[in-house]
Design an enzyme around this catalytic site. Structure first.
Site, short mmCIF file in Angstrom:
data_model
loop_
_atom_site.label_atom_id
_atom_site.label_comp_id
_atom_site.label_asym_id
_atom_site.label_seq_id
_atom_site.Cartn_x
_atom_site.Cartn_y
_atom_site.Cartn_z
N ALA A 36 -11.93 2.41 4.77
CA ALA A 36 -10.90 1.42 4.13
C ALA A 36 -10.22 2.37 2.93
CB ALA A 36 -11.60 0.26 3.36
N HIS A 37 -9.25 1.64 2.08
CA HIS A 37 -8.28 2.34 1.21
C HIS A 37 -9.08 2.74 -0.08
CE1 HIS A 37 -7.34 -2.09 -0.58
NE2 HIS A 37 -8.55 -1.87 -0.49
N ASN A 38 -8.30 3.70 -0.43
CA ASN A 38 -8.72 4.52 -1.67
C ASN A 38 -10.61 4.98 -1.64
OD1 ASN A 38 -6.68 2.15 -2.69
ND2 ASN A 38 -6.63 3.77 -4.06
N GLN A 86 0.88 -1.34 -0.13
CA GLN A 86 0.18 -0.05 -0.03
C GLN A 86 1.00 1.40 -0.06
OE1 GLN A 86 -3.76 -0.77 0.14
NE2 GLN A 86 -2.70 -2.51 -0.63
N SER A 97 -12.29 1.59 -1.84
CA SER A 97 -12.76 2.42 -3.23
C SER A 97 -13.97 2.74 -3.41
CB SER A 97 -12.36 1.33 -4.30
OG SER A 97 -10.83 1.19 -4.51
#
Length: 344
Positions: free
Chosen positions: A239-241, A198, A259
């Site tokens: 969470a990521h993105n 990441q 995302s």
């Protein structure tokens, strides 16, 4: 500091009923009122307390109709809840701020610290990190290498801000929160799960407040965004993105999968779950424990799991409660049908 009813009324653009010289120096809930305190009444369920409260001043809405005299001085305003918020902000701003760097803090020689900052004992400021003017960094905070904070940020104890993450101005982060831990990225293989590095960051814009033990994960590439004015409660997972739109608020234990894109001015109740790679429109309201598996258009109000509009949800719940009765009826109808078939 002490303020009179007349001074407070001028500040909140209200109207005094009672003694304009009544003075207060603290706040109290209306049901726990005491002399020298100011309280407020905005929820009709608490109206009965106004007749017995010991508070010297009570903020009330213009529309409140009282059945009996009260001994407290009243200040009538358009919105008592908003006015008490302004008064609390003024009160908090008047409190003295800590300044100075504790001798037990570690600051890398290459880090840049702004003016009038407080950095508590055992705080760690990494290589190339930037801390803006007027920031309050409490004990045991970790600010990673090349992370940056704008002006007037308030970072409470045991917060970790990972390397390269960016915070804007007036960001508040409460104890135990983690900004920039790795996103949950793993590729399945025949032998297990390979970690996907990441390498992105987290960007938090101005005037964001993040509750205790909340996590905002760094992106796989690019940045996870928490936009201007967002308010996150305790124990929220971003969470990521993901991209959280301006002025969106989330209650405790909300989870946003990777995302996902959330619009502006949304309101999410406790334990709402958002699936990954979907878009939530602007001004969307989601009731507590709503589960959202697909994208939602602007302006919708949804509850339940899977989430649906409120009318559909309550109609479905009414049917669900009748399922045992309906089951018996279906069995009886099947039995009668079988009997008719056997007679033929």
């Amino acid at each position: 500091m002490e303020f009179t009813a007349q001074q407070i009324a001028q500040f909140v653009e209200g109207r005094v009923e009672g003694d304009p010289n009544a003075a207060v120096n603290t706040f109290a809930k209306i049901e726990e009122g005491r002399a020298g305190a100011i309280s407020f009444l905005s929820n009709p369920k608490y109206t009965h307390y106004i007749y017995e409260t010991e508070s010297s001043i009570v903020l009330v809405d213009e529309t409140v109709q009282l059945e009996h005299p009260v001994k407290a001085t009243l200040i009538r305003v358009k919105n008592a809840y908003e006015c008490v918020a302004k008064l609390l902000q003024m009160y908090a701003a008047a409190q003295p701020k800590k300044t100075g760097i504790d001798s037990l803090a570690f600051i890398h020689p290459s880090a840049k610290i702004g003016e009038n900052c407080y950095i508590g004992a055992f705080a760690y400021i990494g290589e190339g990190a930037v801390v803006g003017d007027g920031c309050q960094i409490y004990p045991h905070v970790v600010i990673g290498d090349k992370a940056s904070l704008g002006d007037d940020c308030l970072i409470y104890p045991n917060v970790s801000i990972y390397h390269h993450c960016k915070l804007g101005n007036r960001v508040t982060i409460h104890s135990g929160s983690v900004i920039g831990a790795d996103g949950f990225g793993f590729a399945p293989t025949p032998h297990g799960y390979d970690k996907i590095p990441q390498i992105g960051i987290v960007t938090i814009e101005d005037d964001v407040e993040i509750g205790a033990n909340t996590c905002v994960d760094r992106s796989t590439m690019g940045s996870t965004y928490v936009r201007k004015g967002v308010k996150l409660d305790n124990l929220v997972q971003i969470a990521h993105n993901t991209d959280i739109g301006e002025n969106t608020v989330m209650s405790a234990q909300v989870g946003i999968a990777g995302s996902a894109k959330v619009g502006q001015w949304c309101m999410f109740g406790g334990q709402v779950g958002i699936a990954g790679h979907i878009t939530i429109g602007n001004q969307v309201n989601l009731g507590a424990q709503a589960g959202v598996p697909s994208s939602v258009k602007d302006g919708q109000t949804l509850i339940g799991s899977p989430a649906m509009n409120t009318r559909g949800f309550f109609r479905s719940q009414a049917i669900y409660q009748r399922l045992p009765e309906l089951y018996k009826q279906i069995n009886q109808m099947q039995k009668e049908l079988d009997e008719l078939k056997n007679k033929q």
